[in-house]
Structure formats: C-alpha cells, structure tokens
Write a protein that holds these residues in place. Structure first.
Motif, PDB file in Angstrom:
ATOM      1  N   ASN A  54       0.832  -1.187   0.233  1.00 48.92           N
ATOM      2  CA  ASN A  54       0.066  -0.057   0.101  1.00 48.92           C
ATOM      3  C   ASN A  54       1.033   1.080  -0.091  1.00 48.92           C
ATOM      4  OD1 ASN A  54       0.459   0.640   2.795  1.00 48.92           O
ATOM      5  ND2 ASN A  54      -0.590  -1.657   3.088  1.00 48.92           N
ATOM      6  N   ASP A  55       0.349   2.329   0.689  1.00 51.44           N
ATOM      7  CA  ASP A  55       1.105   3.615   0.393  1.00 51.44           C
ATOM      8  C   ASP A  55       2.290   3.672   1.334  1.00 51.44           C
ATOM      9  OD1 ASP A  55      -1.187   5.637   2.299  1.00 51.44           O
ATOM     10  OD2 ASP A  55      -0.131   3.740   2.925  1.00 51.44           O
ATOM     11  N   GLY A  56       2.717   2.392   2.243  1.00 56.18           N
ATOM     12  CA  GLY A  56       3.679   2.475   3.178  1.00 56.18           C
ATOM     13  C   GLY A  56       3.399   3.103   4.179  1.00 56.18           C
ATOM     14  N   LYS A  57       2.310   3.589   4.591  1.00 61.37           N
ATOM     15  CA  LYS A  57       2.073   4.416   5.706  1.00 61.37           C
ATOM     16  C   LYS A  57       1.267   3.596   6.833  1.00 61.37           C
ATOM     17  CE  LYS A  57       3.442   8.131   4.051  1.00 61.37           C
ATOM     18  NZ  LYS A  57       4.687   8.879   4.661  1.00 61.37           N
ATOM     19  N   GLU A  58       0.384   2.708   6.300  1.00 60.90           N
ATOM     20  CA  GLU A  58      -0.286   1.848   7.420  1.00 60.90           C
ATOM     21  C   GLU A  58      -0.579   0.666   6.542  1.00 60.90           C
ATOM     22  OE1 GLU A  58      -2.247   5.505   7.429  1.00 60.90           O
ATOM     23  OE2 GLU A  58      -1.953   4.870   5.540  1.00 60.90           O
ATOM     24  N   TYR A 170       2.850  20.654  19.046  1.00 65.70           N
ATOM     25  CA  TYR A 170       1.480  21.367  18.769  1.00 65.70           C
ATOM     26  C   TYR A 170       1.611  22.154  17.609  1.00 65.70           C
ATOM     27  CZ  TYR A 170      -2.590  24.234  19.795  1.00 65.70           C
ATOM     28  OH  TYR A 170      -3.793  25.089  19.756  1.00 65.70           O
ATOM     29  N   GLU A 171       2.584  23.215  17.564  1.00 63.16           N
ATOM     30  CA  GLU A 171       2.644  24.098  16.490  1.00 63.16           C
ATOM     31  C   GLU A 171       3.230  23.611  15.481  1.00 63.16           C
ATOM     32  OE1 GLU A 171       4.416  27.756  17.971  1.00 63.16           O
ATOM     33  OE2 GLU A 171       3.106  28.253  19.450  1.00 63.16           O
ATOM     34  N   ASP A 172       4.338  22.441  15.487  1.00 61.31           N
ATOM     35  CA  ASP A 172       4.851  22.233  14.148  1.00 61.31           C
ATOM     36  C   ASP A 172       3.675  21.037  13.565  1.00 61.31           C
ATOM     37  OD1 ASP A 172       7.294  23.012  14.864  1.00 61.31           O
ATOM     38  OD2 ASP A 172       8.162  21.409  15.687  1.00 61.31           O
ATOM     39  N   PHE A 173       2.598  20.912  14.083  1.00 63.84           N
ATOM     40  CA  PHE A 173       1.812  19.979  13.456  1.00 63.84           C
ATOM     41  C   PHE A 173       1.213  20.785  12.310  1.00 63.84           C
ATOM     42  CE2 PHE A 173      -2.714  18.803  13.188  1.00 63.84           C
ATOM     43  CZ  PHE A 173      -2.551  17.538  12.634  1.00 63.84           C
ATOM     44  N   LYS A 178       5.944  17.315   7.148  1.00 63.39           N
ATOM     45  CA  LYS A 178       6.329  15.779   7.327  1.00 63.39           C
ATOM     46  C   LYS A 178       5.612  15.258   8.761  1.00 63.39           C
ATOM     47  CE  LYS A 178      10.689  15.659   4.869  1.00 63.39           C
ATOM     48  NZ  LYS A 178      12.129  15.639   4.838  1.00 63.39           N
ATOM     49  N   LYS A 179       5.834  16.351   9.818  1.00 67.58           N
ATOM     50  CA  LYS A 179       5.193  16.154  11.094  1.00 67.58           C
ATOM     51  C   LYS A 179       3.793  15.831  11.157  1.00 67.58           C
ATOM     52  CE  LYS A 179       7.597  17.345  14.655  1.00 67.58           C
ATOM     53  NZ  LYS A 179       8.086  17.864  15.813  1.00 67.58           N
ATOM     54  N   TYR A 180       3.210  16.885  10.205  1.00 69.79           N
ATOM     55  CA  TYR A 180       1.585  16.815   9.960  1.00 69.79           C
ATOM     56  C   TYR A 180       1.355  15.459   9.438  1.00 69.79           C
ATOM     57  CZ  TYR A 180      -2.783  18.611   7.849  1.00 69.79           C
ATOM     58  OH  TYR A 180      -4.065  18.760   7.670  1.00 69.79           O
ATOM     59  N   GLU A 181       1.973  14.871   8.263  1.00 69.40           N
ATOM     60  CA  GLU A 181       1.433  13.543   7.841  1.00 69.40           C
ATOM     61  C   GLU A 181       1.841  12.592   8.507  1.00 69.40           C
ATOM     62  OE1 GLU A 181       0.351  12.717   4.646  1.00 69.40           O
ATOM     63  OE2 GLU A 181      -0.191  14.498   4.431  1.00 69.40           O
ATOM     64  N   MET A 182       2.714  12.547   9.480  1.00 69.80           N
ATOM     65  CA  MET A 182       3.233  11.814  10.522  1.00 69.80           C
ATOM     66  C   MET A 182       2.313  11.323  11.468  1.00 69.80           C
ATOM     67  SD  MET A 182       6.683  11.051  12.850  1.00 69.80           S
ATOM     68  CE  MET A 182       6.085  12.305  14.071  1.00 69.80           C
ATOM     69  N   LEU A 183       1.760  12.330  12.085  1.00 71.67           N
ATOM     70  CA  LEU A 183       0.979  12.412  13.395  1.00 71.67           C
ATOM     71  C   LEU A 183      -0.452  12.100  13.202  1.00 71.67           C
ATOM     72  CD1 LEU A 183       2.320  15.422  15.542  1.00 71.67           C
ATOM     73  CD2 LEU A 183       2.730  12.822  15.622  1.00 71.67           C
ATOM     74  N   ILE A 184      -0.967  12.269  11.717  1.00 72.70           N
ATOM     75  CA  ILE A 184      -2.400  11.843  11.656  1.00 72.70           C
ATOM     76  C   ILE A 184      -2.482  10.239  11.190  1.00 72.70           C
ATOM     77  CG2 ILE A 184      -2.967  14.119  10.854  1.00 72.70           C
ATOM     78  CD1 ILE A 184      -3.064  12.941   7.984  1.00 72.70           C
ATOM     79  N   ARG A 217      -7.637  12.531  12.321  1.00 72.72           N
ATOM     80  CA  ARG A 217      -7.342  11.333  12.829  1.00 72.72           C
ATOM     81  C   ARG A 217      -8.838  10.499  12.848  1.00 72.72           C
ATOM     82  NH1 ARG A 217      -2.867   9.371  14.551  1.00 72.72           N
ATOM     83  NH2 ARG A 217      -4.097   7.875  15.552  1.00 72.72           N
ATOM     84  N   TYR A 218      -9.985  11.348  12.897  1.00 72.29           N
ATOM     85  CA  TYR A 218     -11.333  10.857  12.710  1.00 72.29           C
ATOM     86  C   TYR A 218     -11.509  10.077  11.675  1.00 72.29           C
ATOM     87  CZ  TYR A 218     -16.472  10.439  12.727  1.00 72.29           C
ATOM     88  OH  TYR A 218     -17.742   9.981  12.565  1.00 72.29           O
ATOM     89  N   LYS A 219     -10.910  10.796  10.379  1.00 68.61           N
ATOM     90  CA  LYS A 219     -11.046  10.077   9.292  1.00 68.61           C
ATOM     91  C   LYS A 219     -10.108   8.956   9.034  1.00 68.61           C
ATOM     92  CE  LYS A 219     -11.906  14.495   6.789  1.00 68.61           C
ATOM     93  NZ  LYS A 219     -11.304  15.480   5.648  1.00 68.61           N
ATOM     94  N   TYR A 220      -9.067   8.751   9.801  1.00 70.07           N
ATOM     95  CA  TYR A 220      -8.377   7.658   9.650  1.00 70.07           C
ATOM     96  C   TYR A 220      -8.889   6.432  10.492  1.00 70.07           C
ATOM     97  CZ  TYR A 220      -4.680   9.245   6.563  1.00 70.07           C
ATOM     98  OH  TYR A 220      -4.025   9.484   5.709  1.00 70.07           O
ATOM     99  N   PHE A 221      -9.589   6.891  11.622  1.00 68.86           N
ATOM    100  CA  PHE A 221     -10.367   5.926  12.449  1.00 68.86           C
ATOM    101  C   PHE A 221     -11.433   5.323  11.735  1.00 68.86           C
ATOM    102  CE2 PHE A 221     -14.032   5.726  15.268  1.00 68.86           C
ATOM    103  CZ  PHE A 221     -13.893   4.624  16.218  1.00 68.86           C
TER     104      PHE A 221
END
Length: 267
Positions: A54-58, A170-173, A178-184, A217-221
């Motif tokens: 898949n996309d390597g993320k999950e 928090y702010e870096d999100f 990159k951090k945005y993509e990782m944390l969701i 994260r709700y969308k990924y849930f």
C-alpha cells in the motif's frame, strides 16, 4: 529482557512465533476463500485489504479484536516494567529507591487500560475505540502510557502505538508538513492534550491544531480503525468547553474516557 518468542510459546500452548504467523496466514486465506457472492471487483478489493503493498503508511487489514495473550501474564510483565522504571527514576534522582505504589482505584484504571490493550473484552473500555485518559497532574499518566507504548511494541500487539508529546509538537503540526503527515497516521498517544489551545498561523490561514488533529484522525479512524489515545489533565466535560461542537462530537466517537484518580506522586 523479554524474549517475544518465549512469550509467544507460553501464551499459545507451545507454538512458536513462526507457527502463530503461519496460522494467521491460513486464517487470512480462509477469509479470502469465503467471499461468497462478491463480484470480481469486490474480491479484488477484499484482497487489497489484506495486502501489505500500500502507501507504506499503514497496513490495510480487516480489524480483529481477538484477545492477544493472557491478562495475568500481561499484568506480570507490565508490573516488571513499572518496577524497572521505579529503579530508573531512583537512579536519576540519586536516591535509594523510588517505589511506585498505586491505590486500588488507580490499579483498577491500569487493569482496564491493559485489558483494552490486549483486547480482553472484560475491560470496561470499548475495544473498538481509542482512549481518553485524564486526571490530576502528577498521577503517573504520562509514565504509564510511555510504558504501555513500549509494552505494545515489545509484544507486537495489534494496538501497538507510538507516544507523542503534543505540547512540543503542537505548533509544528501545522507548520511542518512531514510532522503533519506523520501524526495523523497509525495508532498514537498524544500526551498533554489540550494543554495548548491557541491558534497557529500558516501562510495567512489560522488553524487550531487540536481540532485539525481530531478531524483528520477521525477520518483515519473510520477508514482504518486506527486508535488515538489522548492523555490530558482535562476531563471530557472540560474538553467539551474547549472544542467546537463538531470536534467534540468526533472526539467522543473515537474514544472512551477513563480517569486516573488520585493526587500527584511527584517528590
């Protein structure tokens, strides 16, 4: 150090980790063979759910909440981790000992969290949701979830998760893509949630990282069943006043709440 192969044998009647994986593969094949009256397109889609390509993320997979291991054995190993952490803290503080003692009420909360983690359906927490862990400052919430993250990874549990200090990220999100993509993505625990509530400007746009994180994260849930764990000094009733109605409603759908009672253990 815990040997996962020995743990697998002990918890599965003598089967090795490779034998357990082979059994899981057979179960996968049986699922693919029993697709019934699905169209060819439907069969292809079902196959992609099991695929690691898949996309390597999950890893897309059919969610299973079968219990992973015996609770008494899990409690034994987790207690050892707590004892070791107490020795580490004592060394850092240069004191003789740092016993970590829980009240019966705190022990009950830990029991339900650990049962949730191994998919024991006697947990008071819903197995298909994440967790909102709240309580007073210094009640071992952060330490507890850091240890549970390590435990989940050591035993390769289906709910294994990464620990995140949300007060730092928090702010870096919003500002760091990159951090945005990782944390969701994937199962994650967000410590110090709602400690910061200020908006962040991103090229002229103003966004609230807490609400953006919940929304995505709700969308990924919904799509993958991924779990979010939020650790906060705020109770769910407080969160309701700090978030928009929509964000709070999605948060409520994603998590079950549990209190870590008591007062600060810090010395």
């Amino acid at each position: 150090m815990i040997d996962i192969n020995e743990v697998a044998k002990e918890l599965s009647g003598g089967k090795s980790l490779d034998e357990l994986r082979a059994a899981a593969n057979r179960k996968q094949q049986r699922s693919l063979e029993n697709v019934g009256k699905l169209s060819e397109h439907g069969k292809e889609y079902l196959a992609t759910i099991w695929s690691d390509e898949n996309d390597g993320k999950e890893k897309k997979k059919i969610i299973s909440y079968d219990q992973e291991g015996n609770y008494d054995m899990a409690k034994k190993y987790f207690r050892e981790m707590i004892l070791c952490r107490g020795m580490e803290i004592a060394a850092l503080k240069n004191i003789a000992s740092y016993p970590i003692v829980f009240t019966p009420e705190q022990a009950c909360a830990i029991k339900n969290l650990l049962k949730w983690l191994i998919n024991d359906n006697t947990s008071e927490l819903r197995l298909d949701k994440g967790v909102w862990l709240y309580g007073e400052v210094g009640t071992f919430k952060t330490e507890l979830m850091q240890l549970m993250a390590k435990f989940s990874q050591q035993h390769n549990l289906s709910k294994k998760f990464q620990f995140v200090d949300w007060s730092i990220d928090y702010e870096d999100f919003i500002l760091d893509v990159k951090k945005y993509e990782m944390l969701i993505r994937l199962n994650r625990c967000f410590d110090e949630f709602l400690k910061k509530t200020n908006d962040v400007k991103d090229f002229g746009n103003v966004e609230n990282p807490n609400e953006t994180l919940i929304e995505l994260r709700y969308k990924y849930f919904q799509a993958f069943g991924q779990k979010s764990i939020f650790v906060s000094n705020f109770a769910p009733s407080d969160a309701k006043t700090l978030l928009s109605k929509q964000a709070y409603d999605r948060l409520r759908a994603m998590v079950s709440s549990i209190e870590m009672p008591g007062q600060s253990k810090r010395i």
